[in-house]
Structure formats: C-alpha cells, structure tokens
Design a protein around this motif. Structure first.
Motif, short mmCIF file in Angstrom:
data_model
loop_
_atom_site.label_atom_id
_atom_site.label_comp_id
_atom_site.label_asym_id
_atom_site.label_seq_id
_atom_site.Cartn_x
_atom_site.Cartn_y
_atom_site.Cartn_z
N GLY A 164 7.04 -0.53 -7.65
CA GLY A 164 7.94 -0.35 -9.20
C GLY A 164 7.44 -0.44 -10.46
O GLY A 164 8.09 -0.62 -11.31
N LYS A 165 8.46 -2.26 -9.66
CA LYS A 165 8.60 -2.38 -10.89
C LYS A 165 7.57 -2.73 -11.91
O LYS A 165 7.56 -3.08 -13.52
N ALA A 166 6.76 -3.78 -11.07
CA ALA A 166 4.99 -4.02 -11.67
C ALA A 166 4.63 -2.20 -12.41
O ALA A 166 4.04 -2.73 -14.01
N ALA A 167 4.76 -1.39 -12.13
CA ALA A 167 4.02 -0.28 -12.88
C ALA A 167 4.88 0.17 -14.36
O ALA A 167 4.10 0.31 -14.97
N LYS A 168 6.33 -0.12 -14.79
CA LYS A 168 6.53 -0.18 -15.61
C LYS A 168 6.88 -1.15 -16.75
O LYS A 168 7.27 -0.37 -17.17
N LEU A 169 6.27 -2.54 -16.23
CA LEU A 169 6.50 -3.37 -17.15
C LEU A 169 5.00 -3.08 -17.51
O LEU A 169 4.63 -3.68 -18.54
N ALA B 217 0.83 -1.24 -0.29
CA ALA B 217 0.09 0.05 0.11
C ALA B 217 0.47 1.28 0.49
O ALA B 217 0.80 2.38 -0.47
N LYS B 218 1.83 1.44 1.10
CA LYS B 218 2.66 2.56 0.93
C LYS B 218 3.40 2.64 -0.18
O LYS B 218 3.55 4.08 -0.64
N ALA B 219 3.88 1.76 -0.93
CA ALA B 219 4.70 1.74 -2.29
C ALA B 219 3.89 2.07 -3.37
O ALA B 219 4.08 2.95 -4.06
N ALA B 220 2.65 2.01 -3.69
CA ALA B 220 1.80 2.11 -4.69
C ALA B 220 1.06 3.65 -4.12
O ALA B 220 1.00 4.69 -5.30
#
Length: 378
Positions: free
Chosen positions: A159-164, A19-22
């Motif tokens: 973060g990785k998922a957001a880019k991919l 949650a905090k990373a999102a």
C-alpha cells in the motif's frame, strides 16, 4: 473473505501477503517470472484469480527482462502494476528499471533476496542492498527502497509503495529477503480499494500515454533518449531536485530501546528481528543497548543515525552479507564513533546468540581502547 470485509486476519507467508495485498490495494497488473524464494507471489495470484473479481491482469512473462518491460509499459499508461523476483532476476531487470527512472514512471518491484553472487543459493540473503539502494542500471537516479521485517509489513508496504510511486513518479523497490518471504505470520489484510478507471487515470495523470480520447488531451511520448546535452543536463538536475525532496519527506525508521542506550545495533529485514532478541537478552543483564531499524533504505536515515551516534560508545551493523549496509552507516556516523560489522552469508541466517557474541567483542574493544571523542574523525 469477500470484497465487503473490513478486516481479515489470516496466516500467510510473506510472499502470499504481497499477492493478496496487491489485489486489495487495487493494483492493475502483475508481470513476473518464477524464481526461488519468491515464486509464491505468482502462485498465489494464479490461485486467487483476481482477473475474475477485480479485473487485475496477472501474467507470467517469458523472462525477467520481459517482466520489467511490461511494467515499464504499464507505468507509461498510468496503471498501478508490480513485478517480483529474486536476486539474479532483479539483476536482469536493471536496464528496464533505469529506463523507468529516466522516464519518471510509477511501478513497484518486489525483491526477495537470496545468497549470491551469480545464481548463488536459493537460501535467504541480504547481499542485494547495493543493487537496490545504488541501482545496477546506468545514469544518475535513485529508487525509493522499502525494507519490511515482518509479513504484516510485506502487506503494508504494497500500500505504501502504491502511494509513493505515483506521488513521486519513480519506481519503488520493496527489498525483502528469503526468510521474510517464506515465514508465516498473522496478517491483517486491508479492505478492498477499487482500481482506478481509465477516465480517472486520464484526469489524475495527464502525462500518461493512454490515448487522446479525453478532451483537451495531447499525445504523450515516453522516451529517455535526448541528443541535446543541455536538455539532458536540465532533466538530470530536475530529477536530482526531486530526489532531494524525497530525502526530506520520506525517511522512515524504527527506534528500539534507544532512549538511554550506550551502544547501538543497526539492522533491517530479518537481521533486525534477530537483533531485537539479542537486545532483549542484553537488556536483561543491564547492558544499555538499542537498535535503529531503517524502514526506508533509500532515503536513508542519515540524520537520525548521526544524532544517535552522539550518545553511543560504538555501533554494530548486523546484516546477512559481507558488509553493505555498513557503508551507509559509516557515512552517516561521520567518524563520531567506531562502527563494527557482523554478518553471515551464503544463505546462513545469524542467530541471536551469534549477534550477542559479536556485540560482546565490539563492546569489549570499545571500552578497552576508550576512544577519545572525535578520534574517528581524524
């Protein structure tokens, strides 16, 4: 913590880290429904109120079916959004996931596994491997599947998922388990990334259905329905070619003490953490054993496993299921060496000692039988 903080170190559960990373990675929205053992994702977002600071939308939907269709809608507009659930909830999302894959839409799905089948137990499990890697929806499609084994990786995977998901225009699943979701570890949170504006989205993603307010902008229509079979086949061929490129570029894995290894353990998620301890114990007694941990379950590290197989006497797959990961491992090994399985299920987590005993049994059989090279290819 404030938006100007470069690095923040906090003690968090895996679900809280998600949650905090999102919030910090600039996600535009979350749509989800409470289910153990991932409910802290929604609870943390509700407590942090990112709509007041970043404008991020947080919505508890009426069901998992509603959640995935909201994610579908967000993906259509080029927004970065995610949902989270656990095993039976992810099962309900499969139709929507197939639709997103068919329309080549971005979206992140966090799956925190529990024991099954059915409602099963609220205790952790890894029996959703097939569900994530092979998909429960219809049609020819693949999803990128990330497999964190720590709370820090839960954070980093967002973060990785957001880019991919935008790079390849395909949904990305972060496949965790109830242990990683509930355990607490020290986490380094990323700095804040500002959310993209509608103008930036319009320029970056001309395929998005975000209106025609921009100059030289045409209507975009998202639909997976196609009555012309030739057009449908061409679309499938194009997606398959994209998946081949993903397989060539995005495979990720970790090697642990494999340089001189004669035996190999393959595990992911919490099973890899348990297996590392087993390897350390065995190494202290002189046994040459190492581990390969897939960090992407799809694309799968087939070439790396095949190459390592050449130096191994046997391979042990450790997973919290009756045996799903092992199917892909055996395909990758291509019969070069025997592959064994050890797993607990029903919410029971294997201990390092149990993995140790399973390894001893495997190693004893491998040495006793002294399999000739290439035997398993017959």
């Amino acid at each position: 913590m404030d938006n100007n903080t470069e690095k923040d170190y906090v003690l968090l559960k895996g679900n809280e880290a998600i949650a905090k990373a999102a919030i910090r990675y600039g996600y535009d929205g979350f749509f989800g429904y409470p289910i153990t053992p991932q409910s802290e994702v929604l609870e943390t977002l509700a407590a942090d109120k990112p709509w007041e600071t970043t404008g991020m939308v947080v919505l508890q939907a009426e069901s998992e079916v509603a959640s995935i269709n909201m994610l579908y809608g967000a993906g259509c507009t080029g927004k970065l959004a995610f949902t989270s659930s656990s095993s039976p909830g992810i099962a309900l999302m499969q139709e929507g996931i197939s639709y997103m894959a068919g329309n080549e839409l971005p979206g992140v799905i966090v799956s925190v596994g529990r024991g099954g089948p059915g409602l099963g137990t609220i205790q952790p499990g890894q029996a959703d491997y097939f569900q994530a890697v092979y998909g429960g929806g219809n049609g020819d499609y693949n999803l990128i599947v990330l497999a964190p084994n720590s709370v820090q990786e839960m954070c980093d995977c967002m973060g990785k998922a957001a880019k991919l998901t935008f790079k390849w225009r395909t949904p990305v699943i972060i496949l965790s388990d109830g242990v990683i979701g509930q355990m607490m570890e020290k986490v380094e949170l990323p700095p804040f990334t500002p959310r993209r504006t509608n103008e930036e989205i319009g320029k970056l993603y001309p395929w998005a259905t975000n209106g025609i307010g921009l100059k030289n902008r045409k209507y975009n229509v998202m639909s997976t329905l196609e009555f012309d079979p030739q057009v449908m086949e061409d679309r499938n061929h194009a997606m398959t070619e994209k998946y081949r490129r993903i397989e060539a570029e995005e495979v990720d894995y970790e090697l642990y003490k494999t340089d001189d290894a004669e035996f190999l353990i393959i595990a992911y998620g919490i099973s890899s953490r348990v297996s590392m301890k087993t390897i350390d114990i065995l190494r202290s007694t002189g046994v040459k054993v190492g581990m390969l941990r897939p960090k992407t379950l799809w694309p799968f590290p087939n070439k790396a496993i095949s190459k390592l197989s050449e130096q191994m006497k046997s391979i042990l797959c450790v997973e919290q299921s009756e045996g799903q990961l092992i199917k892909d491992v055996r395909l990758a090994v291509e019969g070069q060496v025997p592959v064994y399985h050890f797993g607990r299920c029903g919410g029971i987590i294997a201990t390092p000692v149990e993995v140790l005993e399973a390894f001893k049994s495997m190693a004893k059989e491998s040495i006793t039988r002294n399999w000739p090279k290439g035997y398993w290819m017959k």
